[in-house]
Scaffold this motif. Structure first.
Motif, short mmCIF file in Angstrom:
data_model
loop_
_atom_site.label_atom_id
_atom_site.label_comp_id
_atom_site.label_asym_id
_atom_site.label_seq_id
_atom_site.Cartn_x
_atom_site.Cartn_y
_atom_site.Cartn_z
N THR A 211 0.80 -1.22 0.00
CA THR A 211 0.00 0.00 0.00
C THR A 211 0.84 1.27 0.00
OG1 THR A 211 -0.14 -0.05 2.43
CG2 THR A 211 -1.89 -1.18 1.20
N HIS A 212 2.17 1.10 -0.01
CA HIS A 212 3.06 2.25 -0.05
C HIS A 212 4.20 1.95 -1.01
CE1 HIS A 212 5.58 5.59 1.21
NE2 HIS A 212 4.59 6.04 1.93
N PRO A 213 4.54 2.85 -1.91
CA PRO A 213 5.55 2.53 -2.93
C PRO A 213 6.97 2.42 -2.39
CG PRO A 213 4.89 4.83 -3.10
CD PRO A 213 3.95 4.19 -2.12
N ARG A 214 7.23 2.98 -1.22
CA ARG A 214 8.59 2.99 -0.72
C ARG A 214 8.88 1.87 0.27
NH1 ARG A 214 7.23 8.36 -0.64
NH2 ARG A 214 6.92 8.40 1.61
N PHE A 215 7.83 1.27 0.86
CA PHE A 215 8.11 0.37 1.98
C PHE A 215 7.02 -0.68 2.13
CE2 PHE A 215 7.88 -0.83 6.47
CZ PHE A 215 9.20 -1.23 6.69
N ALA A 216 7.44 -1.90 2.53
CA ALA A 216 6.51 -2.97 2.89
C ALA A 216 7.14 -3.78 4.02
CB ALA A 216 6.22 -3.86 1.69
N LEU A 217 6.30 -4.42 4.81
CA LEU A 217 6.78 -5.10 6.01
C LEU A 217 6.06 -6.43 6.20
CD1 LEU A 217 8.35 -5.18 8.73
CD2 LEU A 217 6.52 -3.78 9.72
N VAL A 218 6.83 -7.46 6.56
CA VAL A 218 6.29 -8.76 6.96
C VAL A 218 6.76 -9.03 8.39
CG1 VAL A 218 6.16 -11.22 6.46
CG2 VAL A 218 6.52 -9.59 4.58
N ARG A 219 5.83 -9.46 9.24
CA ARG A 219 6.19 -9.85 10.60
C ARG A 219 5.72 -11.30 10.79
NH1 ARG A 219 4.24 -7.35 15.03
NH2 ARG A 219 6.22 -7.15 16.11
N LEU A 220 6.66 -12.18 11.09
CA LEU A 220 6.37 -13.60 11.25
C LEU A 220 6.38 -13.95 12.73
CD1 LEU A 220 8.44 -13.26 8.52
CD2 LEU A 220 7.50 -15.55 8.23
N VAL A 264 11.55 -8.02 6.46
CA VAL A 264 10.97 -9.28 6.91
C VAL A 264 11.53 -9.54 8.31
CG1 VAL A 264 10.73 -11.74 6.44
CG2 VAL A 264 10.90 -10.11 4.53
N LEU A 265 10.65 -9.49 9.31
CA LEU A 265 11.08 -9.56 10.70
C LEU A 265 10.47 -10.77 11.39
CD1 LEU A 265 10.65 -5.79 11.62
CD2 LEU A 265 12.80 -7.00 11.20
N PHE A 266 11.32 -11.53 12.08
CA PHE A 266 10.87 -12.73 12.78
C PHE A 266 10.62 -12.40 14.25
CE2 PHE A 266 12.62 -14.48 8.96
CZ PHE A 266 11.81 -15.59 8.71
#
Length: 288
Positions: A211-220, A264-266
């Protein structure tokens, strides 16, 4: 293709420190961070959820990490509508937030935000800030009141990078997912994709939306069946298998096609499980 950064949701977790992952002689705060930052390019700061950060710590974090390192910083619990102890506030603000109050008034929120953001300014000025992570509780259900609350949060954090994680599964379920993505795009906020067990009523589906062109985040978060019922250690105790991690490889690559930077953060912080999963994911993505 955007840059993919893999890391963990804490480098100071007691179980990690006790696991032996840090070498002998690297047990003080500075040595731990330098050791971690030599192996991963991003980390999450979770202490800022429980209490306000300090200017001193922001400066030290910047000094102890190499150029290009990123910190994703969790929003203080008061900003996201979580229960907050008065003791978590600076002493001079505690009388304005007596015990038992369900919602803080806007004046108090604004003052706390001013102090929170001022403390993080050295981190941002040094180019170390990735994003602020606003993790909202499960009781924030989709609907107009929640959307208005999100807009107030965004207005308060205007000018700061913002990523949003929902804990109520309804935000990403079925037809609602498109509306949620549109709302976050409107708010100039990145959607947080979540990995967790999928067999519980509270399970948030692993929906990937950029939803943002500069940044995306995954939290596992791991796939423990104790989510929502067990202790914190039980909820996050999970050893990711290669097959489970492989599910996220095409998703992360898809995100990197649409965002300049993907983190990508665990969060399966039990012993050294998170750092081992992060290292395995780097290998699967051919980043190491």
């Amino acid at each position: 293709m955007g840059e993919i950064r893999i890391g963990t949701c804490s480098w100071t977790d007691k179980a990690l420190v006790a696991s032996g992952w840090y070498p002998r002689g690297s047990r003080d705060a500075e040595s731990r961070l330098r050791h971690y930052a030599a192996r991963f390019p991003v980390a999450e700061v979770d202490s800022t959820y429980y209490g306000l950060p300090s200017i001193r710590n922001s400066r030290l974090w910047a000094e102890r990490t190499p150029n290009g390192f990123r910190f994703d910083v969790k929003a203080f619990s008061l900003f996201t509508g979580h229960p907050t102890r008065p003791e978590a506030l600076p002493a001079d603000l505690r009388p304005a937030f007596p015990r038992g109050r369900a919602v803080a008034d806007q004046g108090l929120l604004d003052e706390v935000w001013d102090r929170y953001s001022a403390a993080l300014e050295p981190l941002r000025a040094a180019g170390r800030l990735g994003t602020l992570v606003f993790q909202f509780p499960a009781r924030l259900v989709p609907g107009r009141p929640a959307e208005d609350f999100l807009r107030r949060c965004r207005a308060r954090a205007a000018g700061w990078p913002m990523a949003v994680e929902f804990r109520h599964p309804g935000w990403w379920s079925g037809d609602r997912a498109d509306a949620t993505a549109a709302l976050l795009t409107e708010l100039d906020a990145a959607a947080v994709a979540v990995d967790m067990i999928q067999t519980l009523p509270a399970s948030v589906p692993p929906v990937v939306r950029v939803t943002h062109p500069r940044f995306a985040l995954v939290r596992l978060h791991g796939r423990s069946g104790a989510w929502g019922t067990g202790t914190k250690e039980e909820r996050f105790r999970h050893e990711y298998t290669t097959e489970e991690l492989a599910e996220w490889v095409p998703r992360v690559r898809e995100m990197a096609e649409r965002a300049d930077e993907v983190h990508v953060l665990f969060n399966n912080c039990c012993g050294d499980a998170a750092v081992r999963a992060a290292q395995a994911m780097r290998h699967l993505l051919a980043l190491s």
